[in-house]
Scaffold this motif. Structure first.
Motif, short mmCIF file in Angstrom:
data_model
loop_
_atom_site.label_atom_id
_atom_site.label_comp_id
_atom_site.label_asym_id
_atom_site.label_seq_id
_atom_site.Cartn_x
_atom_site.Cartn_y
_atom_site.Cartn_z
N ARG A 1 -39.95 48.18 38.71
CA ARG A 1 -39.90 47.57 40.04
C ARG A 1 -41.23 46.89 40.33
O ARG A 1 -42.30 47.45 40.09
N LEU A 2 -41.16 45.69 40.89
CA LEU A 2 -42.36 44.91 41.16
C LEU A 2 -42.27 44.29 42.54
O LEU A 2 -41.20 43.82 42.97
N SER A 3 -43.38 44.30 43.27
CA SER A 3 -43.44 43.69 44.60
C SER A 3 -43.11 42.21 44.51
O SER A 3 -43.48 41.53 43.54
N MET A 4 -42.44 41.68 45.53
CA MET A 4 -42.10 40.26 45.55
C MET A 4 -43.35 39.38 45.50
O MET A 4 -43.28 38.24 45.05
N ASP A 5 -44.47 39.90 45.93
CA ASP A 5 -45.71 39.12 45.91
C ASP A 5 -46.15 38.80 44.47
O ASP A 5 -46.96 37.90 44.26
N PHE A 6 -45.64 39.58 43.51
CA PHE A 6 -46.05 39.40 42.12
C PHE A 6 -44.91 38.89 41.24
O PHE A 6 -45.07 38.78 40.02
N ILE A 7 -43.77 38.59 41.87
CA ILE A 7 -42.66 38.02 41.13
C ILE A 7 -42.97 36.55 40.85
O ILE A 7 -43.32 35.79 41.76
N LYS A 8 -42.82 36.15 39.59
CA LYS A 8 -43.15 34.78 39.21
C LYS A 8 -41.96 34.12 38.49
O LYS A 8 -41.14 34.81 37.87
N PRO A 9 -41.86 32.80 38.59
CA PRO A 9 -40.81 32.09 37.86
C PRO A 9 -40.89 32.41 36.37
O PRO A 9 -41.98 32.53 35.81
N GLY A 10 -39.73 32.59 35.77
CA GLY A 10 -39.68 32.92 34.35
C GLY A 10 -39.40 34.39 34.09
O GLY A 10 -38.97 34.75 32.99
N MET A 11 -39.64 35.26 35.10
CA MET A 11 -39.31 36.68 34.95
C MET A 11 -37.80 36.86 35.00
O MET A 11 -37.08 36.08 35.62
N ARG B 1 -35.56 32.23 48.13
CA ARG B 1 -34.34 32.68 48.80
C ARG B 1 -34.32 34.20 48.96
O ARG B 1 -33.94 34.71 50.02
N LEU B 2 -34.72 34.91 47.94
CA LEU B 2 -34.74 36.37 48.01
C LEU B 2 -35.73 36.86 49.05
O LEU B 2 -35.47 37.84 49.76
N LYS B 3 -36.85 36.18 49.18
CA LYS B 3 -37.83 36.55 50.21
C LYS B 3 -37.26 36.32 51.60
O LYS B 3 -37.47 37.12 52.51
N LEU B 4 -36.51 35.22 51.77
CA LEU B 4 -35.90 34.93 53.07
C LEU B 4 -34.87 36.00 53.45
O LEU B 4 -34.67 36.28 54.62
N LEU B 5 -34.24 36.59 52.44
CA LEU B 5 -33.26 37.65 52.69
C LEU B 5 -33.93 38.98 53.04
O LEU B 5 -33.24 39.95 53.38
N GLY B 6 -35.25 39.02 52.94
CA GLY B 6 -35.97 40.23 53.32
C GLY B 6 -36.22 41.21 52.21
O GLY B 6 -36.60 42.35 52.46
N LEU B 7 -36.04 40.80 50.95
CA LEU B 7 -36.35 41.70 49.84
C LEU B 7 -37.86 41.80 49.66
O LEU B 7 -38.56 40.79 49.70
N HIS B 8 -38.33 43.01 49.45
CA HIS B 8 -39.76 43.25 49.28
C HIS B 8 -40.14 43.53 47.84
O HIS B 8 -41.31 43.48 47.47
N SER B 9 -39.15 43.86 47.01
CA SER B 9 -39.42 44.15 45.60
C SER B 9 -38.15 43.92 44.80
O SER B 9 -37.05 43.83 45.35
N LEU B 10 -38.32 43.83 43.48
CA LEU B 10 -37.20 43.64 42.57
C LEU B 10 -37.42 44.48 41.32
O LEU B 10 -38.56 44.77 40.95
N TYR B 11 -36.32 44.85 40.67
CA TYR B 11 -36.42 45.40 39.32
C TYR B 11 -36.41 44.21 38.36
O TYR B 11 -35.50 43.38 38.40
#
Length: 372
Positions: free
Chosen positions: A3-13, A41-51
């Motif tokens: 799991r990674l914070s949306m702040d560190f999600i980058k294109p290509g992951m 779009r995911l940030k607009l939906l209110g997601l704070h992190s992703l697997y």
């Protein structure tokens, strides 16, 4: 996968687990390569992190304690139930019997997998918090009841009460529930009415037992007498309600809210562990915590040996002693081979702290600079 914070999600992951909304629709499936557009779009939906699957744990799959289809179905049913009550302002509530099969399915699945431990952190959009939270509380309460040795009839009443514990919030103004700042005394007084609202909604429902209604009414009572709505204390509070109140607190702590960020699982674990015979009966705390991984798989940790590692798995009942895979040695160099340590067997090495996404990103950059 980790799991990674949306702040560190980058294109290509790559997406590590399917991302769904509260209707059960898949927004992005596992394996999808993230683009700038998807991330925005995911940030607009209110997601704070992703697997995400970033190659750090390619062989590790974090499993839920119940099948995904069961969780999605339960969330949809809770959503339908609460929205129907909200529109009718507490009118027809006979449809609560429709959730019987789902509760029984959850009980069956948990009884079939008693060795599973909660390692998955819910990824929720802002619009489905209440529904996902209700299902999570039901699952966690049932896992606790199973650990306490409850027979099936008790588990059913506990599960029903836990699933419906927040039904009274349909009568609390949305602007109060969604307020990003501190509530005024008047606003908090309104929130504190939701257990009584819930009891009123269910009071004449033949499909909800008195035990389940007790859970709805008492889940905010606290062992020390400082809860609400009746300021009950100690044994005056039904055990089912104490269990539900405890897991409700844990799940709320580990979720992002409009007024604060989520607490890491290990901090929420410590808060619950320290609440024995103060907020909750000490006798229900350990059975609950035995089901929770304080350091879920994918958590980056610093060891007492000075090494940086990632958590691979945790054995049920030993929440503070996971198996870890070493990533960076004490000289800040990467391990070239896969080395794992089971902290349950190697008690001379302990976890000192969790390495947050910011610090781990810095370590990664330092390693890149070294290799140049």
């Amino acid at each position: 996968m980790r799991r990674l914070s949306m702040d560190f999600i980058k294109p290509g992951m790559k997406v590590g687990r399917p991302i769904r909304n509260s209707s059960g629709q898949i927004l992005l499936n596992a394996g999808v390569v993230l683009s700038e557009k998807y991330i925005s779009r995911l940030k607009l939906l209110g997601l704070h992190s992703l697997y995400i699957d970033d190659g750090l744990l390619p062989d590790i799959q974090v499993d839920d304690v119940i099948p995904e289809e069961t969780r999605v179905k339960a969330i949809q049913q809770v959503k339908s139930l609460l929205q129907a009550h909200s529109k009718s302002m507490g009118g027809d509530i006979s449809d609560t019997s429709k959730i019987y099969p789902t509760i029984n399915d959850i009980i069956d699945q948990l009884l079939d997998n008693t060795k599973l431990i909660v390692e998955l952190v819910d990824i929720r959009t802002m619009d489905d918090y209440v529904f996902a939270h209700s299902v999570n509380v039901c699952v966690l309460a049932l896992m606790t009841g199973i650990s306490l040795g409850f027979e099936r009839p008790k588990l059913f009443h506990l599960g029903m009460g836990a699933l419906l514990h927040d039904i009274g919030k349909i009568f609390v103004p949305k602007n109060i529930l969604d307020k990003p700042g501190r509530l005024t005394e008047e606003e908090y007084a309104e929130v504190k009415k939701h257990p009584a609202y819930g009891l009123d909604i269910l009071s004449k429902n033949p499909h909800v037992s008195s035990l389940s209604r007790m859970v709805v009414y008492q889940h905010h009572e606290r062992y020390n007498g400082e809860g609400y709505p009746q300021n009950l204390k100690d044994s005056e509070i039904h055990q089912f309600a104490q269990i539900t109140g405890m897991v409700d607190m844990y799940d709320a702590l580990t979720a992002n809210r409009v007024y604060r960020g989520a607490f890491p699982p290990h901090e929420a674990y410590e808060m619950i562990a320290g609440s024995g015979n103060y907020l909750f009966d000490f006798n229900i705390i350990q059975p609950f915590l035995s089901n929770i991984a304080a350091y879920p798989a994918g958590t980056i940790v610093e060891l007492s040996s000075g090494e940086i590692a990632v958590v691979v798995s945790t054995k049920k009942g030993f929440s503070l002693y996971p198996k870890v895979r070493l990533l960076i040695n004490r000289d800040k160099n990467s391990f070239q081979e896969t080395v794992e340590i089971d902290l349950l067997e190697c008690r001379n090495v302990t976890i000192c702290k969790v390495v947050n996404d910011i610090d781990f990103s810095k370590l990664g950059q330092e390693l890149k600079n070294k290799s140049l």
